[in-house]
Every structure is written in structure tokens, then in C-alpha cells.
Scaffold this motif. Sequence first.
Motif, mmCIF file in Angstrom:
data_model
loop_
_atom_site.group_PDB
_atom_site.id
_atom_site.type_symbol
_atom_site.label_atom_id
_atom_site.label_comp_id
_atom_site.label_asym_id
_atom_site.label_seq_id
_atom_site.Cartn_x
_atom_site.Cartn_y
_atom_site.Cartn_z
ATOM 1 N N ARG A 143 -26.329 -24.590 0.814
ATOM 2 C CA ARG A 143 -25.678 -24.262 -0.456
ATOM 3 C C ARG A 143 -24.900 -22.957 -0.305
ATOM 4 N NH1 ARG A 143 -28.317 -22.765 -6.181
ATOM 5 N NH2 ARG A 143 -26.342 -22.652 -7.244
ATOM 6 N N LEU A 144 -23.649 -22.984 -0.722
ATOM 7 C CA LEU A 144 -22.820 -21.785 -0.644
ATOM 8 C C LEU A 144 -23.149 -20.837 -1.786
ATOM 9 C CD1 LEU A 144 -19.377 -23.350 0.251
ATOM 10 C CD2 LEU A 144 -20.980 -22.237 1.782
ATOM 11 N N GLN A 145 -23.193 -19.593 -1.476
ATOM 12 C CA GLN A 145 -23.445 -18.570 -2.478
ATOM 13 C C GLN A 145 -22.120 -18.043 -3.010
ATOM 14 O OE1 GLN A 145 -26.536 -17.733 -3.552
ATOM 15 N NE2 GLN A 145 -27.227 -19.384 -2.237
ATOM 16 N N PRO A 146 -22.039 -17.741 -4.301
ATOM 17 C CA PRO A 146 -20.800 -17.179 -4.837
ATOM 18 C C PRO A 146 -20.568 -15.789 -4.275
ATOM 19 C CG PRO A 146 -22.542 -17.153 -6.484
ATOM 20 C CD PRO A 146 -23.074 -17.895 -5.298
ATOM 21 N N GLY A 147 -19.323 -15.408 -4.231
ATOM 22 C CA GLY A 147 -18.987 -14.071 -3.749
ATOM 23 C C GLY A 147 -17.882 -14.134 -2.718
ATOM 24 N N PRO A 148 -17.486 -12.989 -2.207
ATOM 25 C CA PRO A 148 -16.377 -12.944 -1.253
ATOM 26 C C PRO A 148 -16.750 -13.607 0.073
ATOM 27 C CG PRO A 148 -17.399 -10.789 -1.478
ATOM 28 C CD PRO A 148 -18.034 -11.681 -2.496
ATOM 29 N N LEU A 149 -15.769 -14.113 0.741
ATOM 30 C CA LEU A 149 -15.995 -14.714 2.044
ATOM 31 C C LEU A 149 -16.291 -13.619 3.061
ATOM 32 C CD1 LEU A 149 -13.006 -17.215 2.152
ATOM 33 C CD2 LEU A 149 -15.400 -17.759 1.812
ATOM 34 N N PRO A 150 -17.285 -13.811 3.914
ATOM 35 C CA PRO A 150 -17.557 -12.794 4.928
ATOM 36 C C PRO A 150 -16.339 -12.592 5.821
ATOM 37 C CG PRO A 150 -19.293 -14.446 4.855
ATOM 38 C CD PRO A 150 -18.186 -14.931 3.976
ATOM 39 N N GLY A 151 -15.952 -11.362 6.014
ATOM 40 C CA GLY A 151 -14.823 -11.052 6.875
ATOM 41 C C GLY A 151 -13.467 -11.179 6.220
ATOM 42 N N ALA A 152 -13.424 -11.670 4.978
ATOM 43 C CA ALA A 152 -12.133 -11.889 4.324
ATOM 44 C C ALA A 152 -11.397 -10.590 4.033
ATOM 45 C CB ALA A 152 -12.325 -12.672 3.029
ATOM 46 N N ASP A 153 -12.139 -9.500 3.967
ATOM 47 C CA ASP A 153 -11.470 -8.218 3.695
ATOM 48 C C ASP A 153 -11.557 -7.281 4.898
ATOM 49 O OD1 ASP A 153 -14.143 -7.686 3.604
ATOM 50 O OD2 ASP A 153 -14.055 -6.441 1.817
ATOM 51 N N ASP A 154 -11.757 -7.859 6.077
ATOM 52 C CA ASP A 154 -11.881 -7.064 7.290
ATOM 53 C C ASP A 154 -10.782 -7.483 8.255
ATOM 54 O OD1 ASP A 154 -12.765 -5.440 9.313
ATOM 55 O OD2 ASP A 154 -14.436 -6.717 9.871
ATOM 56 N N HIS A 155 -9.885 -6.597 8.561
ATOM 57 C CA HIS A 155 -8.758 -6.898 9.435
ATOM 58 C C HIS A 155 -8.762 -5.936 10.611
ATOM 59 C CE1 HIS A 155 -7.089 -9.613 6.448
ATOM 60 N NE2 HIS A 155 -7.511 -8.754 5.567
ATOM 61 N N GLY A 156 -9.099 -6.448 11.764
ATOM 62 C CA GLY A 156 -9.097 -5.622 12.959
ATOM 63 C C GLY A 156 -10.082 -4.472 12.893
ATOM 64 N N GLY A 157 -11.207 -4.686 12.225
ATOM 65 C CA GLY A 157 -12.209 -3.639 12.143
ATOM 66 C C GLY A 157 -11.980 -2.636 11.033
ATOM 67 N N GLN A 158 -10.890 -2.799 10.287
ATOM 68 C CA GLN A 158 -10.615 -1.876 9.183
ATOM 69 C C GLN A 158 -10.724 -2.620 7.862
ATOM 70 O OE1 GLN A 158 -7.039 0.328 9.612
ATOM 71 N NE2 GLN A 158 -7.511 0.995 11.679
ATOM 72 N N ARG A 159 -11.403 -1.997 6.923
ATOM 73 C CA ARG A 159 -11.580 -2.599 5.606
ATOM 74 C C ARG A 159 -10.273 -2.493 4.815
ATOM 75 N NH1 ARG A 159 -16.112 -5.360 4.990
ATOM 76 N NH2 ARG A 159 -16.277 -4.830 2.819
ATOM 77 N N VAL A 160 -9.987 -3.540 4.052
ATOM 78 C CA VAL A 160 -8.832 -3.514 3.160
ATOM 79 C C VAL A 160 -9.288 -2.885 1.853
ATOM 80 C CG1 VAL A 160 -7.165 -4.900 1.901
ATOM 81 C CG2 VAL A 160 -7.818 -5.542 4.226
ATOM 82 N N ARG A 161 -8.612 -1.856 1.446
ATOM 83 C CA ARG A 161 -8.989 -1.156 0.221
ATOM 84 C C ARG A 161 -8.190 -1.698 -0.963
ATOM 85 N NH1 ARG A 161 -7.526 3.983 2.879
ATOM 86 N NH2 ARG A 161 -8.784 3.902 4.735
ATOM 87 N N PRO A 162 -8.737 -1.588 -2.173
ATOM 88 C CA PRO A 162 -8.026 -2.084 -3.364
ATOM 89 C C PRO A 162 -6.616 -1.515 -3.493
ATOM 90 C CG PRO A 162 -10.275 -1.531 -3.938
ATOM 91 C CD PRO A 162 -10.062 -1.085 -2.509
ATOM 92 N N GLU A 163 -6.421 -0.254 -3.115
ATOM 93 C CA GLU A 163 -5.079 0.321 -3.228
ATOM 94 C C GLU A 163 -4.090 -0.346 -2.266
ATOM 95 O OE1 GLU A 163 -7.472 3.358 -0.728
ATOM 96 O OE2 GLU A 163 -7.850 2.132 -2.487
ATOM 97 N N HIS A 164 -4.595 -0.881 -1.155
ATOM 98 C CA HIS A 164 -3.717 -1.612 -0.241
ATOM 99 C C HIS A 164 -3.262 -2.922 -0.881
ATOM 100 C CE1 HIS A 164 -5.681 0.494 3.462
ATOM 101 N NE2 HIS A 164 -4.866 1.297 2.811
ATOM 102 N N ASN A 165 -4.195 -3.617 -1.523
ATOM 103 C CA ASN A 165 -3.837 -4.857 -2.214
ATOM 104 C C ASN A 165 -2.843 -4.590 -3.329
ATOM 105 O OD1 ASN A 165 -5.497 -6.460 -0.622
ATOM 106 N ND2 ASN A 165 -7.233 -6.253 -1.991
ATOM 107 N N LYS A 166 -3.063 -3.514 -4.069
ATOM 108 C CA LYS A 166 -2.160 -3.159 -5.162
ATOM 109 C C LYS A 166 -0.756 -2.900 -4.629
ATOM 110 C CE LYS A 166 -1.541 0.134 -8.908
ATOM 111 N NZ LYS A 166 -2.045 1.334 -9.562
ATOM 112 N N ARG A 167 -0.673 -2.168 -3.532
ATOM 113 C CA ARG A 167 0.632 -1.862 -2.945
ATOM 114 C C ARG A 167 1.306 -3.137 -2.431
ATOM 115 N NH1 ARG A 167 0.321 2.044 1.740
ATOM 116 N NH2 ARG A 167 -0.835 3.181 0.173
ATOM 117 N N ALA A 168 0.524 -4.003 -1.780
ATOM 118 C CA ALA A 168 1.081 -5.249 -1.261
ATOM 119 C C ALA A 168 1.631 -6.115 -2.387
ATOM 120 C CB ALA A 168 0.020 -6.012 -0.472
#
Length: 70
Positions: free
Chosen positions: A2-27
Motif C-alpha cells: 500500500r502506498l503512503q500519501p506524501g512526497p515521492l522519495p527523491g523527488a526533491d533531491d537533484h544531484g545531492g542538493q535539496r530543492v528549496r521552495p524559493e527555487h520552485n517559486k523562481r522557476a
Amino acid sequence: MRLQPGPLPGADDHGGQRVRPEHNKRALEYISTGRVPVKDLITARLPLERALEAFDIVAKGEAIKVTVEP
């Protein structure tokens, strides 16, 4: 399993760096103002009834990004 709700593991990890909300806002700002021409990134569009063809198109090298439109 059964899948648990929530973010996908690794979906916000790019090359070892976390994507911050301000990056998404800028994009999103860059996309909405046209600074990043996202329409040029989509190389094929298919209607929903042809969705499975998207895999073949990419595998053959005929497209890089395919959107499936309802």
C-alpha cells in the motif's frame, strides 16, 4: 503493498542538493513570464487515447518530452 500519501522519495533531491521552495517559486516565475520557453521543451503532444505511444516515441528518439493531453 500500500502506498503512503506524501512526497515521492527523491523527488526533491537533484544531484545531492535539496530543492528549496524559493527555487520552485523562481522557476514558476520564469515559466509564467516566458523567460523560460517551456513550450519549446515539449517535442510531441498526444491525445489521451494515444498515451501509451509516448513510450515508443521517446524510445525511438523521435521526441524527448511528450505531453498527454485530455
